[in-house]
Motif scaffolding. Structure first.
Motif, PDB file in Angstrom:
ATOM      1  N   LEU A 141       0.841  -1.094  -0.030  1.00  0.00           N
ATOM      2  CA  LEU A 141       0.092  -0.219   0.101  1.00  0.00           C
ATOM      3  C   LEU A 141       0.762   1.150   0.073  1.00  0.00           C
ATOM      4  N   GLU A 142       1.909   1.249   0.796  1.00  0.00           N
ATOM      5  CA  GLU A 142       2.889   2.315   0.941  1.00  0.00           C
ATOM      6  C   GLU A 142       3.378   2.610  -0.415  1.00  0.00           C
ATOM      7  N   LYS A 143       3.767   1.443  -0.974  1.00  0.00           N
ATOM      8  CA  LYS A 143       4.610   1.441  -2.227  1.00  0.00           C
ATOM      9  C   LYS A 143       3.790   1.891  -3.525  1.00  0.00           C
ATOM     10  N   GLY A 144       2.378   1.893  -3.055  1.00  0.00           N
ATOM     11  CA  GLY A 144       1.516   2.252  -4.372  1.00  0.00           C
ATOM     12  C   GLY A 144       0.973   1.149  -5.345  1.00  0.00           C
ATOM     13  N   GLN A 145       1.395   0.003  -4.844  1.00  0.00           N
ATOM     14  CA  GLN A 145       1.054  -1.254  -5.624  1.00  0.00           C
ATOM     15  C   GLN A 145      -0.260  -1.662  -5.251  1.00  0.00           C
ATOM     16  N   ILE A 146      -0.715  -1.434  -4.058  1.00  0.00           N
ATOM     17  CA  ILE A 146      -2.142  -1.790  -3.673  1.00  0.00           C
ATOM     18  C   ILE A 146      -2.865  -0.490  -3.359  1.00  0.00           C
ATOM     19  N   VAL A 147      -4.070  -0.371  -3.716  1.00  0.00           N
ATOM     20  CA  VAL A 147      -4.898   0.938  -3.572  1.00  0.00           C
ATOM     21  C   VAL A 147      -5.744   0.518  -2.240  1.00  0.00           C
ATOM     22  N   ALA A 148      -6.530  -0.572  -1.901  1.00  0.00           N
ATOM     23  CA  ALA A 148      -7.165  -0.732  -0.616  1.00  0.00           C
ATOM     24  C   ALA A 148      -6.748  -2.251  -0.457  1.00  0.00           C
ATOM     25  N   HIS A 149      -7.141  -2.673   0.816  1.00  0.00           N
ATOM     26  CA  HIS A 149      -6.964  -4.171   1.212  1.00  0.00           C
ATOM     27  C   HIS A 149      -7.682  -4.226   2.680  1.00  0.00           C
ATOM     28  N   GLY A 150      -8.503  -5.396   2.897  1.00  0.00           N
ATOM     29  CA  GLY A 150      -9.118  -5.568   4.142  1.00  0.00           C
ATOM     30  C   GLY A 150      -9.789  -6.923   3.924  1.00  0.00           C
ATOM     31  N   PRO A 151     -10.081  -7.348   5.114  1.00  0.00           N
ATOM     32  CA  PRO A 151     -10.983  -8.766   5.377  1.00  0.00           C
ATOM     33  C   PRO A 151     -12.424  -8.439   5.107  1.00  0.00           C
ATOM     34  N   VAL A 152     -13.073  -9.676   4.601  1.00  0.00           N
ATOM     35  CA  VAL A 152     -14.563  -9.489   4.157  1.00  0.00           C
ATOM     36  C   VAL A 152     -15.202 -10.595   5.260  1.00  0.00           C
ATOM     37  N   MET A 153     -16.159 -10.213   5.811  1.00  0.00           N
ATOM     38  CA  MET A 153     -16.748 -10.908   6.927  1.00  0.00           C
ATOM     39  C   MET A 153     -18.062 -11.613   6.252  1.00  0.00           C
ATOM     40  N   ASP A 154     -17.752 -12.485   5.466  1.00  0.00           N
ATOM     41  CA  ASP A 154     -18.850 -13.383   4.828  1.00  0.00           C
ATOM     42  C   ASP A 154     -19.487 -14.396   5.725  1.00  0.00           C
ATOM     43  N   PRO A 155     -20.528 -14.513   5.993  1.00  0.00           N
ATOM     44  CA  PRO A 155     -21.373 -15.411   6.981  1.00  0.00           C
ATOM     45  C   PRO A 155     -20.987 -17.113   6.558  1.00  0.00           C
ATOM     46  N   ASN A 156     -20.579 -17.163   5.209  1.00  0.00           N
ATOM     47  CA  ASN A 156     -20.310 -18.453   4.742  1.00  0.00           C
ATOM     48  C   ASN A 156     -18.601 -18.866   4.756  1.00  0.00           C
ATOM     49  N   GLY A 157     -17.961 -17.731   5.344  1.00  0.00           N
ATOM     50  CA  GLY A 157     -16.430 -17.933   5.591  1.00  0.00           C
ATOM     51  C   GLY A 157     -15.759 -16.778   5.132  1.00  0.00           C
ATOM     52  N   GLY A 158     -15.154 -16.143   6.004  1.00  0.00           N
ATOM     53  CA  GLY A 158     -14.416 -14.743   5.596  1.00  0.00           C
ATOM     54  C   GLY A 158     -13.140 -15.088   4.530  1.00  0.00           C
ATOM     55  N   TYR A 159     -12.926 -14.040   3.951  1.00  0.00           N
ATOM     56  CA  TYR A 159     -11.856 -13.990   3.032  1.00  0.00           C
ATOM     57  C   TYR A 159     -11.177 -12.511   3.122  1.00  0.00           C
ATOM     58  N   GLY A 160     -10.168 -12.520   2.276  1.00  0.00           N
ATOM     59  CA  GLY A 160      -9.575 -10.953   2.354  1.00  0.00           C
ATOM     60  C   GLY A 160      -9.792 -10.547   0.807  1.00  0.00           C
ATOM     61  N   VAL A 161      -9.717  -9.039   0.470  1.00  0.00           N
ATOM     62  CA  VAL A 161      -9.610  -8.621  -0.764  1.00  0.00           C
ATOM     63  C   VAL A 161      -8.440  -7.411  -0.804  1.00  0.00           C
ATOM     64  N   SER A 162      -7.915  -7.550  -1.973  1.00  0.00           N
ATOM     65  CA  SER A 162      -7.167  -6.399  -2.272  1.00  0.00           C
ATOM     66  C   SER A 162      -7.162  -5.860  -3.717  1.00  0.00           C
ATOM     67  N   LEU A 163      -6.831  -4.593  -3.987  1.00  0.00           N
ATOM     68  CA  LEU A 163      -7.155  -4.068  -5.180  1.00  0.00           C
ATOM     69  C   LEU A 163      -5.822  -3.658  -5.365  1.00  0.00           C
ATOM     70  N   TYR A 164      -5.077  -4.146  -6.677  1.00  0.00           N
ATOM     71  CA  TYR A 164      -3.842  -3.964  -7.009  1.00  0.00           C
ATOM     72  C   TYR A 164      -3.665  -3.017  -8.367  1.00  0.00           C
ATOM     73  N   GLN A 165      -2.684  -2.109  -8.290  1.00  0.00           N
ATOM     74  CA  GLN A 165      -2.644  -1.309  -9.424  1.00  0.00           C
ATOM     75  C   GLN A 165      -0.776  -1.503  -9.502  1.00  0.00           C
ATOM     76  N   ILE A 166      -0.545  -2.416 -10.609  1.00  0.00           N
ATOM     77  CA  ILE A 166       0.775  -2.512 -10.772  1.00  0.00           C
ATOM     78  C   ILE A 166       1.376  -2.171 -12.275  1.00  0.00           C
ATOM     79  N   THR A 167       2.645  -2.002 -12.269  1.00  0.00           N
ATOM     80  CA  THR A 167       3.328  -1.588 -13.526  1.00  0.00           C
ATOM     81  C   THR A 167       3.077  -2.976 -14.540  1.00  0.00           C
ATOM     82  N   ASP A 168       3.156  -2.729 -15.808  1.00  0.00           N
ATOM     83  CA  ASP A 168       2.965  -3.528 -16.851  1.00  0.00           C
ATOM     84  C   ASP A 168       4.234  -4.788 -16.640  1.00  0.00           C
ATOM     85  N   ASP A 169       5.365  -4.363 -16.110  1.00  0.00           N
ATOM     86  CA  ASP A 169       6.203  -5.299 -16.122  1.00  0.00           C
ATOM     87  C   ASP A 169       6.345  -6.145 -14.794  1.00  0.00           C
ATOM     88  N   LEU A 170       5.301  -6.150 -13.852  1.00  0.00           N
ATOM     89  CA  LEU A 170       5.163  -6.772 -12.884  1.00  0.00           C
ATOM     90  C   LEU A 170       4.011  -8.094 -13.069  1.00  0.00           C
TER      91      LEU A 170
END
Length: 98
Positions: free
Chosen positions: A38-67
């Motif tokens: 997040l600090e490097k600017g490769q992630i825009v946001a991240h966090g846990p999702v509290m789904d009643p069927n089982g939690g999981y995590g989500v992250s939104l990435y914005q990365i350069t084409d060479d990665l």
């Protein structure tokens, strides 16, 4: 730029409630790993999702084409220790505030 919605899939549906001491430590490392991206600017946001069927995590990435998203997420401590995996979903574009 390339954009991805990444979904962290834990090893079991009740993972957040049943983590072992090692898994709790890996989750702290996981959070620090994502915060660093997040600090490097490769992630825009991240966090846990509290789904009643089982939690999981989500992250939104914005990365350069060479990665590659698989190379980045494979370095996540929780994944390196075998406690779950990521799904990678390419996005056509990403708009964010700021």
């Amino acid at each position: 730029m390339k954009y991805y919605l990444c979904k962290y899939i834990p090893p079991r549906a009740d993972f957040l409630a049943t983590m072992t001491a090692d898994e709790k430590d890996w989750m702290k490392q996981h959070g620090a790993f994502l915060d660093a991206l997040l600090e490097k600017g490769q992630i825009v946001a991240h966090g846990p999702v509290m789904d009643p069927n089982g939690g999981y995590g989500v992250s939104l990435y914005q990365i350069t084409d060479d990665l590659e998203i698989e190379a980045i997420t494979s370095q996540d401590p929780i994944v390196r220790n075998g406690a779950g995996h990521y799904e990678h979903h390419p996005m056509l574009h990403l708009k964010a505030r700021g």
